[in-house]
Design a protein around this motif. Sequence first.
Motif, short mmCIF file in Angstrom:
data_model
loop_
_atom_site.label_atom_id
_atom_site.label_comp_id
_atom_site.label_asym_id
_atom_site.label_seq_id
_atom_site.Cartn_x
_atom_site.Cartn_y
_atom_site.Cartn_z
N ILE A 145 0.84 -1.21 0.00
CA ILE A 145 0.00 0.00 0.00
C ILE A 145 0.87 1.26 0.00
CG2 ILE A 145 -1.62 1.36 1.40
CD1 ILE A 145 -2.81 -1.34 2.32
N LEU A 146 1.91 1.26 0.82
CA LEU A 146 2.80 2.42 0.89
C LEU A 146 3.52 2.64 -0.44
CD1 LEU A 146 4.30 1.98 4.47
CD2 LEU A 146 2.58 3.64 3.74
N ALA A 147 3.94 1.54 -1.08
CA ALA A 147 4.61 1.66 -2.37
C ALA A 147 3.66 2.21 -3.43
CB ALA A 147 5.17 0.30 -2.80
N GLU A 157 3.90 5.72 -5.52
CA GLU A 157 3.82 5.78 -6.98
C GLU A 157 2.86 6.88 -7.42
OE1 GLU A 157 4.19 4.96 -11.03
OE2 GLU A 157 5.44 4.40 -9.33
N LEU A 158 1.75 7.04 -6.72
CA LEU A 158 0.81 8.12 -7.02
C LEU A 158 1.46 9.48 -6.80
CD1 LEU A 158 -2.49 6.73 -5.44
CD2 LEU A 158 -1.92 6.90 -7.87
N VAL A 183 12.99 6.12 -0.57
CA VAL A 183 13.78 7.19 -1.18
C VAL A 183 13.46 7.22 -2.67
CG1 VAL A 183 15.65 7.11 0.53
CG2 VAL A 183 15.80 5.72 -1.54
N ASP A 184 13.67 8.37 -3.29
CA ASP A 184 13.34 8.53 -4.71
C ASP A 184 14.53 8.28 -5.62
OD1 ASP A 184 10.65 9.48 -4.13
OD2 ASP A 184 11.61 11.31 -3.42
N GLY A 196 9.77 5.69 -10.93
CA GLY A 196 9.85 6.55 -9.75
C GLY A 196 10.07 8.00 -10.13
N ALA A 197 11.25 8.51 -9.80
CA ALA A 197 11.57 9.91 -10.09
C ALA A 197 11.48 10.18 -11.59
CB ALA A 197 12.97 10.24 -9.57
N SER A 198 11.06 11.38 -11.94
CA SER A 198 10.96 11.74 -13.35
C SER A 198 12.35 11.92 -13.95
CB SER A 198 10.17 13.04 -13.52
OG SER A 198 10.93 14.15 -13.11
#
Length: 299
Positions: free
Chosen positions: A72-74, A78-79, A142-143, A277-279
Amino acid sequence: MLTLRQMRYFEALASTGHFGRAAELVHVSQPALSAQIAEMEKELGMPLVERRRGATILTREGEDLLPQIRQILAMTEELHGRARRRRGVLEGRIRIGIIPTVAPYLVPRLIPHLREHHPAIEIELKEAVTDRLIGELLEGKVDVMVAALPVDDERLDTMALFADRFFMAVASNDTDVLMSPLTETEIDADRLLLLEEGHCLRDQALAVCTMAGKRSLVNFGATSMATLLQMVSHNMGMTLIPEMAIETETGRNDIRIIPFAAPQPARQIGLAWRHRGASRADVEALAEAIRTCSDGKSA
């Protein structure tokens, strides 16, 4: 009703096994974290943790619940990641993991630079060894991470930033005569001091030692480069030092820095992040900032 805050607190407690350390990890007081865990147990109608002196372990119910909470946290992260990608470059929260042999030398330059050039950024830093950061990256804690490459995980993307050359640090009054530039065959593996297990710099030092054809090593694992260099300054041995650490760690006269002969051994510093993840724009902007703060080195 369960809240994301409670789930984050529970996950932190499961990861650390200690209420105090979990509270530090999520930046709240220990009583506040304990109260939220108690509320979570009340809501679910079952005990999730066993409270013992000096440590905490999960109950069977807690163990069963943990994978779902992490999922759920992952998904929540992602959102948040998708929302970040719709904002401007390096705006909002970005959580950066950095290995200990890079953080002390990069962070003091990087943070002011990012705040000056990206005033809307909110920076969270986490310093840990590579394997732990990979785990936290995959769990969405972490991102992006700054580490020595390669980072071998098919779920992660990587980008090389710059090469960080190795030098040898010895005491100024060391009685051994070492030629400059130094070749790997001149390394006395019996006097080579290493960081403790888990640090990638330890593995890199061992690789250089292996090139010298020697296997015997000093049985001591230091937790930081500063500790190693204190030992070196007291003529207890020698150690590899990355170029980025020299200015910070050797501003005294009791240590001598010896370069290696060409081709000089080096580590490749880079970024790693989750595929979704990160853009890419954020990663490239962060990469540019790190290179700028690392004396303009390039990959």
